[in-house]
Design an enzyme around this catalytic site. Structure first.
Site, PDB file in Angstrom:
ATOM      1  CG  HIS A 141      -1.991  -1.007   1.230  1.00 52.89           C
ATOM      2  ND1 HIS A 141      -2.842  -1.208   0.175  1.00 52.89           N
ATOM      3  CD2 HIS A 141      -2.331  -1.929   2.183  1.00 52.89           C
ATOM      4  CE1 HIS A 141      -3.675  -2.212   0.465  1.00 52.89           C
ATOM      5  NE2 HIS A 141      -3.385  -2.669   1.662  1.00 52.89           N
ATOM      6  CG  ASP A 178      -3.089  -8.192   0.885  1.00 56.11           C
ATOM      7  OD1 ASP A 178      -2.345  -8.475   1.836  1.00 56.11           O
ATOM      8  OD2 ASP A 178      -4.099  -7.446   1.006  1.00 56.11           O
ATOM      9  CG  HIS A 180      -6.625  -5.040   1.998  1.00 58.79           C
ATOM     10  ND1 HIS A 180      -6.005  -5.873   2.915  1.00 58.79           N
ATOM     11  CD2 HIS A 180      -7.791  -4.666   2.560  1.00 58.79           C
ATOM     12  CE1 HIS A 180      -6.758  -5.972   3.992  1.00 58.79           C
ATOM     13  NE2 HIS A 180      -7.862  -5.254   3.803  1.00 58.79           N
ATOM     14  CG  ASP A 266      -5.180  -9.662   3.612  1.00 58.43           C
ATOM     15  OD1 ASP A 266      -4.918 -10.262   2.543  1.00 58.43           O
ATOM     16  OD2 ASP A 266      -4.766  -8.510   3.856  1.00 58.43           O
TER      17      ASP A 266
HETATM   18 ZN    ZN Z   1      -4.189  -6.868   2.875  1.00 57.18          ZN
END
Ligand code: ZN
Length: 367
Positions: A141, A178, A180, A266
């Site tokens: 990120h 992931d 996200h 996740d």
């Molecule tokens: Zn994540």
């Protein structure tokens, strides 16, 4: 040839404080101090499982080393590095208000980024066949001018730019699984056609309103950012089809010299942040397909780099399955949880529709 493995005890010492998981502890708001979601246990326990089962005996340990200022500045702005350097003695926040670190946090983040560089180096110079970098804090990120979403430094992006200075590694594909969106990697390589940034993620979770199928890169990099936002509840079938219909054809068109997996757990069925249904078996299938692709396309050169994953007891088994597939073990360690039996693990029509939308974009990827 062996599988390389990066881990260091200091990765467990990265201190994200006493947050009530997602929010700062706050008496007036009724938020009792607890631990940040991104704390040491899921990844520390994963490393310990790798040791306890003996899988570590099949791995070649690679010692991490700190990333230098020069390497960090290949991706980040001096402003971001200065912020981390200034806060390092006392601890602070990496820029978005939710990315805390304790005293010495930058030293640990340097070791994470440098650990990924060393894993890439080892694979590219042929001293190992492939590698797993179990590093912390995560990186996908972080954007050039700021940390974000528990990430201080953009570990994968820094490693890509670093190794290109010394190795013949012109084309790199990043497959981010992931849960996200891999927004940081996308941002860094937005206009760069030599890095194919693919992100499979839960539709519009984090960053908010990010990772749309319409985000495709710009200028010469148009087409080399590929987003597949999947509906919540996607399990083994949806991920298998995403890999088969989007990721593998994209890799075949692009023909990378190195494949990097942003390995977040996740997207697991037990994750407290994600709402997906992957199991260790699901992660195993994904890894097997990507290892096969690496064998066909780029001499087996694939590096998995740790990102998120917050289910303390479950992450270790997901990670263990990924490392086993990199090694190619004949007898996998059994998954004691058996969540493969969950209903709707198979591909659902609304997941199929999401895959179809991204499939159409493959024509813009060229070697
Ligand atoms: Zn994540």
């Amino acid at each position: 040839m062996a599988t390389g493995y990066v881990y260091h005890e200091l990765f467990g010492w990265h201190d994200t404080g006493t947050q009530a998981q997602l929010l700062p502890a706050n008496v007036a708001q009724g938020l009792q101090p607890f631990h940040h979601y991104e704390y040491a246990e899921p990844k520390r326990r994963a490393h310990e499982l790798v040791v306890v089962t003996g899988l570590v005996d099949h791995l070649t340990r690679i010692a991490p080393r700190p990333a230098t200022d020069e390497e960090i500045l290949l991706v980040h702005t001096p402003h971001h590095l200065d912020r981390l350097v200034t806060a390092n003695p006392t601890g602070g926040d990496a820029g978005d208000g939710g990315t805390k670190f304790g005293p010495g946090g930058l030293d640990i983040a340097r070791l994470a980024a440098g650990g990924v560089i060393r894993a890439f180096d080892a694979v590219l110079d042929g001293s190992v066949r492939n590698a797993y970098a179990l590093v912390r804090p995560p990186g996908h990120h972080a954007i050039p001018d700021s940390g974000m979403g528990f990430c201080l430094l953009a570990n994968i992006a820094i490693a890509i730019r670093s190794v290109r200075r010394t190795h013949d590694c012109k084309r790199v594909a990043v497959v981010d699984i992931d849960v996200h969106h891999g927004n940081g990697t996308q941002t860094v390589f937005w206009e760069d056609p030599t890095v194919l940034a693919i992100s499979l993620h839960q539709d519009r979770m984090f960053p908010p309103d990010s990772g749309h199928v319409t985000e495709r890169g710009a200028g010469p990099g148009f087409g080399y950012t590929l987003n597949l936002p999947l509906p919540p509840g996607t399990g083994k079938g949806g991920y298998q089809e995403s890999i088969r219909r989007v990721v593998l054809p994209a890799l075949r068109r692009f023909r990378p010299d190195l494949i990097v997996v942003a390995a977040g757990y996740d997207a697991s069925a037990l994750d407290p942040l994600g709402r997906m249904m992957l199991t260790p078996g699901g992660y195993r299938d994904i890894t097997k397909a990507l290892v096969d692709a690496a064998n066909t396309l780029c001499g087996g050169r694939i590096v998995a780099v740790q990102e998120g994953g917050y289910a303390e007891a479950y992450v270790p088994f997901c990670l263990h399955a990924v490392v086993e597939e990199l090694v190619g073990v004949e007898k996998p360690f059994p998954d004691p949880f058996h969540f493969d039996r969950l209903g709707q693990q198979e591909l659902q029509p609304h997941q199929d529709a999401a895959i179809k939308a991204t499939e159409k974009l493959l024509v813009d990827i060229h070697h």
